[in-house]
Design a protein around this motif. Structure first.
Motif, PDB file in Angstrom:
ATOM      1  N   ALA A 395      53.458  -3.760 -21.476  1.00 46.83           N
ATOM      2  CA  ALA A 395      53.344  -2.903 -20.424  1.00 46.83           C
ATOM      3  C   ALA A 395      51.945  -2.012 -20.256  1.00 46.83           C
ATOM      4  O   ALA A 395      51.386  -1.787 -19.242  1.00 46.83           O
ATOM      5  CB  ALA A 395      54.433  -1.761 -20.502  1.00 46.83           C
ATOM      6  N   ALA A 396      51.531  -1.696 -21.502  1.00 46.89           N
ATOM      7  CA  ALA A 396      50.252  -0.867 -21.417  1.00 46.89           C
ATOM      8  C   ALA A 396      49.052  -1.681 -20.931  1.00 46.89           C
ATOM      9  O   ALA A 396      48.523  -1.328 -20.219  1.00 46.89           O
ATOM     10  CB  ALA A 396      49.805  -0.583 -23.037  1.00 46.89           C
ATOM     11  N   ALA A 397      48.974  -2.876 -21.464  1.00 43.44           N
ATOM     12  CA  ALA A 397      48.134  -3.695 -20.827  1.00 43.44           C
ATOM     13  C   ALA A 397      48.227  -3.892 -19.251  1.00 43.44           C
ATOM     14  O   ALA A 397      47.045  -4.277 -18.688  1.00 43.44           O
ATOM     15  CB  ALA A 397      48.274  -5.114 -21.561  1.00 43.44           C
ATOM     16  N   GLU A 402      45.380  -1.037 -12.712  1.00 42.09           N
ATOM     17  CA  GLU A 402      45.559   0.314 -11.948  1.00 42.09           C
ATOM     18  C   GLU A 402      44.535   1.585 -12.528  1.00 42.09           C
ATOM     19  O   GLU A 402      43.512   2.053 -11.667  1.00 42.09           O
ATOM     20  CB  GLU A 402      46.732   0.760 -11.827  1.00 42.09           C
ATOM     21  CG  GLU A 402      47.395   0.461 -10.524  1.00 42.09           C
ATOM     22  CD  GLU A 402      46.659   0.255  -9.419  1.00 42.09           C
ATOM     23  OE1 GLU A 402      46.044   1.334  -8.869  1.00 42.09           O
ATOM     24  OE2 GLU A 402      46.532  -0.694  -8.778  1.00 42.09           O
ATOM     25  N   THR A 403      44.483   1.587 -13.785  1.00 39.93           N
ATOM     26  CA  THR A 403      43.482   2.556 -14.566  1.00 39.93           C
ATOM     27  C   THR A 403      42.025   2.040 -14.353  1.00 39.93           C
ATOM     28  O   THR A 403      41.490   3.096 -13.869  1.00 39.93           O
ATOM     29  CB  THR A 403      43.649   2.527 -16.140  1.00 39.93           C
ATOM     30  OG1 THR A 403      45.183   2.518 -16.397  1.00 39.93           O
ATOM     31  CG2 THR A 403      42.984   3.681 -16.877  1.00 39.93           C
ATOM     32  N   SER A 404      41.686   0.935 -14.256  1.00 47.33           N
ATOM     33  CA  SER A 404      40.380   0.443 -13.957  1.00 47.33           C
ATOM     34  C   SER A 404      40.047   0.685 -12.616  1.00 47.33           C
ATOM     35  O   SER A 404      38.822   1.381 -12.416  1.00 47.33           O
ATOM     36  CB  SER A 404      40.206  -0.923 -14.385  1.00 47.33           C
ATOM     37  OG  SER A 404      40.723  -1.030 -15.660  1.00 47.33           O
ATOM     38  N   ARG A 405      40.857   0.360 -11.603  1.00 48.66           N
ATOM     39  CA  ARG A 405      40.708   0.723 -10.220  1.00 48.66           C
ATOM     40  C   ARG A 405      40.521   2.063 -10.059  1.00 48.66           C
ATOM     41  O   ARG A 405      39.379   2.469  -9.210  1.00 48.66           O
ATOM     42  CB  ARG A 405      41.828   0.304  -9.570  1.00 48.66           C
ATOM     43  CG  ARG A 405      41.842  -1.236  -9.107  1.00 48.66           C
ATOM     44  CD  ARG A 405      43.139  -1.477  -7.988  1.00 48.66           C
ATOM     45  NE  ARG A 405      43.160  -3.057  -7.747  1.00 48.66           N
ATOM     46  CZ  ARG A 405      44.336  -3.570  -7.815  1.00 48.66           C
ATOM     47  NH1 ARG A 405      45.321  -2.880  -8.225  1.00 48.66           N
ATOM     48  NH2 ARG A 405      44.333  -4.969  -7.594  1.00 48.66           N
ATOM     49  N   VAL A 457      47.264 -10.283 -23.474  1.00 49.76           N
ATOM     50  CA  VAL A 457      46.669  -9.100 -23.582  1.00 49.76           C
ATOM     51  C   VAL A 457      45.056  -9.544 -23.553  1.00 49.76           C
ATOM     52  O   VAL A 457      44.370  -8.873 -22.708  1.00 49.76           O
ATOM     53  CB  VAL A 457      47.001  -7.902 -24.990  1.00 49.76           C
ATOM     54  CG1 VAL A 457      46.163  -7.034 -25.008  1.00 49.76           C
ATOM     55  CG2 VAL A 457      48.118  -7.621 -24.734  1.00 49.76           C
ATOM     56  N   LEU A 458      44.696 -10.500 -24.256  1.00 49.40           N
ATOM     57  CA  LEU A 458      43.346 -11.128 -24.165  1.00 49.40           C
ATOM     58  C   LEU A 458      42.927 -11.424 -23.083  1.00 49.40           C
ATOM     59  O   LEU A 458      41.877 -11.057 -22.332  1.00 49.40           O
ATOM     60  CB  LEU A 458      43.271 -11.803 -25.306  1.00 49.40           C
ATOM     61  CG  LEU A 458      42.992 -11.443 -26.847  1.00 49.40           C
ATOM     62  CD1 LEU A 458      42.766 -12.492 -27.776  1.00 49.40           C
ATOM     63  CD2 LEU A 458      41.619 -10.428 -26.957  1.00 49.40           C
ATOM     64  N   ARG A 459      43.859 -12.020 -22.374  1.00 45.99           N
ATOM     65  CA  ARG A 459      43.464 -12.458 -20.806  1.00 45.99           C
ATOM     66  C   ARG A 459      43.344 -11.323 -19.871  1.00 45.99           C
ATOM     67  O   ARG A 459      42.385 -11.468 -19.146  1.00 45.99           O
ATOM     68  CB  ARG A 459      44.816 -13.401 -20.218  1.00 45.99           C
ATOM     69  CG  ARG A 459      44.750 -14.081 -19.088  1.00 45.99           C
ATOM     70  CD  ARG A 459      45.765 -14.547 -18.341  1.00 45.99           C
ATOM     71  NE  ARG A 459      46.801 -13.638 -18.261  1.00 45.99           N
ATOM     72  CZ  ARG A 459      46.710 -13.065 -17.040  1.00 45.99           C
ATOM     73  NH1 ARG A 459      45.984 -13.440 -16.063  1.00 45.99           N
ATOM     74  NH2 ARG A 459      47.844 -12.085 -16.651  1.00 45.99           N
ATOM     75  N   GLN A 460      44.126 -10.373 -20.172  1.00 48.52           N
ATOM     76  CA  GLN A 460      44.005  -9.137 -19.192  1.00 48.52           C
ATOM     77  C   GLN A 460      42.592  -8.587 -19.349  1.00 48.52           C
ATOM     78  O   GLN A 460      41.876  -8.039 -18.411  1.00 48.52           O
ATOM     79  CB  GLN A 460      45.465  -8.471 -19.383  1.00 48.52           C
ATOM     80  CG  GLN A 460      46.414  -9.118 -18.556  1.00 48.52           C
ATOM     81  CD  GLN A 460      47.712  -8.160 -18.425  1.00 48.52           C
ATOM     82  OE1 GLN A 460      48.146  -7.376 -19.349  1.00 48.52           O
ATOM     83  NE2 GLN A 460      48.257  -8.467 -17.429  1.00 48.52           N
ATOM     84  N   VAL A 461      42.467  -8.357 -20.868  1.00 51.93           N
ATOM     85  CA  VAL A 461      41.340  -7.606 -21.267  1.00 51.93           C
ATOM     86  C   VAL A 461      40.108  -8.352 -20.459  1.00 51.93           C
ATOM     87  O   VAL A 461      38.977  -7.903 -20.053  1.00 51.93           O
ATOM     88  CB  VAL A 461      41.443  -7.395 -22.947  1.00 51.93           C
ATOM     89  CG1 VAL A 461      39.822  -7.148 -23.010  1.00 51.93           C
ATOM     90  CG2 VAL A 461      42.110  -6.472 -23.148  1.00 51.93           C
ATOM     91  N   ALA A 491      43.675 -10.810  -8.560  1.00 52.96           N
ATOM     92  CA  ALA A 491      44.876 -11.039  -7.969  1.00 52.96           C
ATOM     93  C   ALA A 491      45.947 -11.901  -8.947  1.00 52.96           C
ATOM     94  O   ALA A 491      47.150 -12.071  -8.841  1.00 52.96           O
ATOM     95  CB  ALA A 491      44.775 -12.056  -6.817  1.00 52.96           C
ATOM     96  N   ALA A 492      45.394 -12.611  -9.921  1.00 50.34           N
ATOM     97  CA  ALA A 492      45.754 -13.278 -11.005  1.00 50.34           C
ATOM     98  C   ALA A 492      46.342 -12.211 -12.256  1.00 50.34           C
ATOM     99  O   ALA A 492      46.827 -12.869 -13.325  1.00 50.34           O
ATOM    100  CB  ALA A 492      45.192 -14.389 -11.630  1.00 50.34           C
ATOM    101  N   TYR A 493      45.963 -11.214 -12.064  1.00 54.31           N
ATOM    102  CA  TYR A 493      46.110 -10.200 -13.231  1.00 54.31           C
ATOM    103  C   TYR A 493      47.713 -10.096 -13.731  1.00 54.31           C
ATOM    104  O   TYR A 493      47.814 -10.084 -14.859  1.00 54.31           O
ATOM    105  CB  TYR A 493      45.907  -8.680 -12.865  1.00 54.31           C
ATOM    106  CG  TYR A 493      45.433  -7.659 -14.173  1.00 54.31           C
ATOM    107  CD1 TYR A 493      44.360  -7.787 -14.841  1.00 54.31           C
ATOM    108  CD2 TYR A 493      46.716  -6.943 -14.432  1.00 54.31           C
ATOM    109  CE1 TYR A 493      44.443  -7.024 -15.822  1.00 54.31           C
ATOM    110  CE2 TYR A 493      46.693  -6.048 -15.392  1.00 54.31           C
ATOM    111  CZ  TYR A 493      45.465  -6.072 -16.362  1.00 54.31           C
ATOM    112  OH  TYR A 493      45.333  -5.392 -17.601  1.00 54.31           O
ATOM    113  N   ALA A 494      48.615 -10.077 -12.923  1.00 54.37           N
ATOM    114  CA  ALA A 494      50.039 -10.129 -13.261  1.00 54.37           C
ATOM    115  C   ALA A 494      50.793 -11.182 -13.341  1.00 54.37           C
ATOM    116  O   ALA A 494      51.714 -11.373 -13.546  1.00 54.37           O
ATOM    117  CB  ALA A 494      50.516  -9.106 -12.121  1.00 54.37           C
ATOM    118  N   SER A 495      49.919 -12.275 -13.428  1.00 58.06           N
ATOM    119  CA  SER A 495      50.600 -13.544 -13.534  1.00 58.06           C
ATOM    120  C   SER A 495      50.357 -14.052 -14.957  1.00 58.06           C
ATOM    121  O   SER A 495      49.336 -14.498 -15.332  1.00 58.06           O
ATOM    122  CB  SER A 495      49.811 -14.873 -12.733  1.00 58.06           C
ATOM    123  OG  SER A 495      49.791 -14.298 -11.387  1.00 58.06           O
TER     124      SER A 495
END
Ligand code: ME8
Length: 518
Positions: A395-397, A402-405, A457-461, A491-495
């Motif tokens: 959830a934090a990742a 949004e935090t970055s945007r 998490v690493l993917r999102q980072v 667009a792939a962030y949440a996949s």
């Protein structure tokens, strides 16, 4: 895939540098920050137009050329090439490198002049006052002082010379109220607030009309209808932002699409030109104003201002060679809150490289990916049921985009990176606590879940690291089996990463910095 036309346009610029010398780390800082912003917006689905370039006219260029015994055109060509090479070496994703000697710019400057003239804002008079060639700026007598027999600008400490000549003037004084109204109506027009406040105070003190032509030299754009005069270099320089968007053809597709600019990124020494003169010129010309002027601070070498006489000027390519490009980009944007003055030192750079990059990110990636290679057949394991710790970390990742945007929308690069690196700290703690290397023997399914969560998490980072460290983030996305293209956009962030994805053999991405042996 959406076509460019369906995307929201985003036009971002840097200042255009004087090519009277070669680029230094301050120039690199500005283009790297602007590049990170441009890349972030592209990944976020915007149609970005990013422009940078060189400001080639004016007395300063002429004087430097005379000292070197070459023509200003030769000087401009040589050093403009050096700036363009720096951009290429730094991986800057600019769409146009504009030079104020470009033919379309010439037309554009003459057109804005004619518009201001038609609006009754230009008149011929006589200029007498203090001019700093270094700053290409005029100073009021009370803003100068004599020290060691030399009169200087109090603000910038540069030498000023008494100048008297026939000159065209721009009726800046008539814009005081409109500018103050603009600042009230659009509190986001300039940032950070402290620097915006300095601009507002300056305008509140009252504005004098601005001398906007010179007759004592001819290295510039001639004034339409009177070629005894060349335009003041700042009228010429600021207009580059319009030229890039296709001005003077205000009906052209690029102009309708990209003007007004979304962000002008500039340094603190030129805030007055961008937040006072520029909106006044545009109002006079009947053109829309840029949405935002983002004013960054200056970089200092170990707390000392860079200067040729002190011999402490850093060439960007020296840093690329010593530390690596992505490491340098990361350091500059992570270390100093954008807007504040910043300091750099070898120790500070090595500290960031080793703690943030090699340990927190590189080591975590290497450990988790090697475990997957050895224990999961080299493919992303399938997760089992999530524990509360897994859910909390994911959830934090998930919230970081949004935090970055939000941080990027205000060019708060260090805040965006801080949030990502805080999460990496939590992920390292999670990895240490879950002990997947113990689970390997006791509960292989649970090990798979822990590794899956870590890879996700690493993917999102990695997705979020791309604007700042394009090459290393791409290497990490390769290591995570993410294909180029759509899978690497926001667009792939949440996949989530797909179980079963085959992964290449892991290779270290962020080596520790070792002091070179003498
Ligand atoms: O001002 N740290 O050109 P320029 C960070 N041609 N940024 C720095 C810096 C430092 N130590 N030193 C300079 C000009 N900069 C004009 C601009 S725009 C229409 C015309 C920044 O080559 C500086 O603040 O002197 C400016 O934003 C940019 O580098 C170019 O500076």
């Amino acid at each position: 895939m959406t076509s460019t036309q369906d995307q929201t346009p985003f036009y971002i610029t840097t200042a255009i540098s004087y090519p009277n010398g070669v680029p230094h780390i301050g120039h690199a800082y500005e283009v790297i920050a602007t590049d990170a912003m441009a890349r972030f917006k592209r990944l976020d689905g915007f149609d970005v137009f990013f422009m940078t370039g060189t400001d080639e006219h004016g007395q300063k260029m002429l004087q430097t050329a005379q000292r070197e015994g070459i023509t200003p055109r030769e000087l401009a060509q040589r050093n403009s090439d050096a700036f363009q090479n720096m951009n290429d070496e730094l991986g800057i994703s600019y769409d146009r490198f504009i030079r104020t000697t470009d033919a379309d710019h010439h037309q554009s400057v003459q057109a804005i002049w004619k518009r201001m003239e038609a609006n009754g804002d230009i008149y011929l008079g006589k200029y007498s006052g203090w001019y700093s060639v270094r700053d290409e700026a005029y100073y009021a007598e009370e803003d100068t002082e004599v020290r060691d027999g030399v009169r200087r600008s109090k603000e910038t400490d540069t030498e000023v010379v008494w100048t008297e000549e026939e000159s065209y003037f721009f009726r800046l004084s008539a814009y005081q109220d409109r500018l103050l109204q603009l600042y009230r109506d659009r509190p986001e027009f300039a940032a950070p607030q402290t620097r915006f406040n300095e601009v507002i105070r300056f305008v509140e003190r009252g504005l004098e009309d601005l001398s906007i032509s010179r007759t004592t030299f001819d290295w510039g754009v001639p004034v339409p209808g009177n070629d005894k005069h060349v335009m003041y270099v700042w009228v010429d320089a600021l207009t580059n932002y319009l030229t890039g968007a296709g001005f003077p053809d205000v009906d052209s597709e690029p102009f309708k699409r990209y003007w007004p600019a979304d962000v002008h990124v500039i340094g603190k020494d030129i805030s007055r030109f961008h937040a006072i003169y520029w909106p006044a010129f545009l109002m006079s010309a009947g053109l829309e104003l840029p949405r935002r002027v983002m004013i960054h601070g200056h970089l200092h070498n170990n707390g000392v201002k860079m200067s040729k006489s002190l011999g402490n000027v850093v060439a960007p390519s020296d840093w690329v060679g010593a530390y690596g490009l992505d490491q340098m980009r990361f350091f500059l944007l992570r270390e100093v809150p954008f807007g504040a003055d910043g300091n750099y030192s070898h120790e500070a750079i090595v500290g960031r490289m080793n703690a943030d990059l090699a340990n927190n990110l590189g080591n975590l990636a290497q450990r988790s990916l090697s475990m997957v290679a050895k224990n999961c057949g080299g493919a992303v394991p399938a997760p089992g049921e999530y524990s509360p710790a897994d859910t909390a970390l994911l959830a934090a990742a998930g919230a970081l985009l949004e935090t970055s945007r939000d941080a990027y929308s205000r060019q708060e690069f260090s805040k965006a990176l801080e949030a990502v690196w805080n999460l990496l700290g939590d992920t390292n703690a999670y990895f240490a606590e879950q002990q997947p290397w113990v689970l390997r023997k006791t509960d292989a399914a649970r090990m798979g879940t822990v590794l899956y969560v870590t890879l996700e998490v690493l993917r999102q980072v990695a997705l979020l690291a791309q604007p700042v460290m394009p090459t290393s983030a791409a290497a990490l996305l390769d290591a995570l089996g993410q294909e180029e293209g759509a899978a690497r956009t926001f667009a792939a962030y949440a996949s989530p990463i797909v179980p079963g994805t085959e992964l290449p053999a892991p290779a270290p991405i962020f080596p520790k910095y070792e002091e070179p042996a003498d």
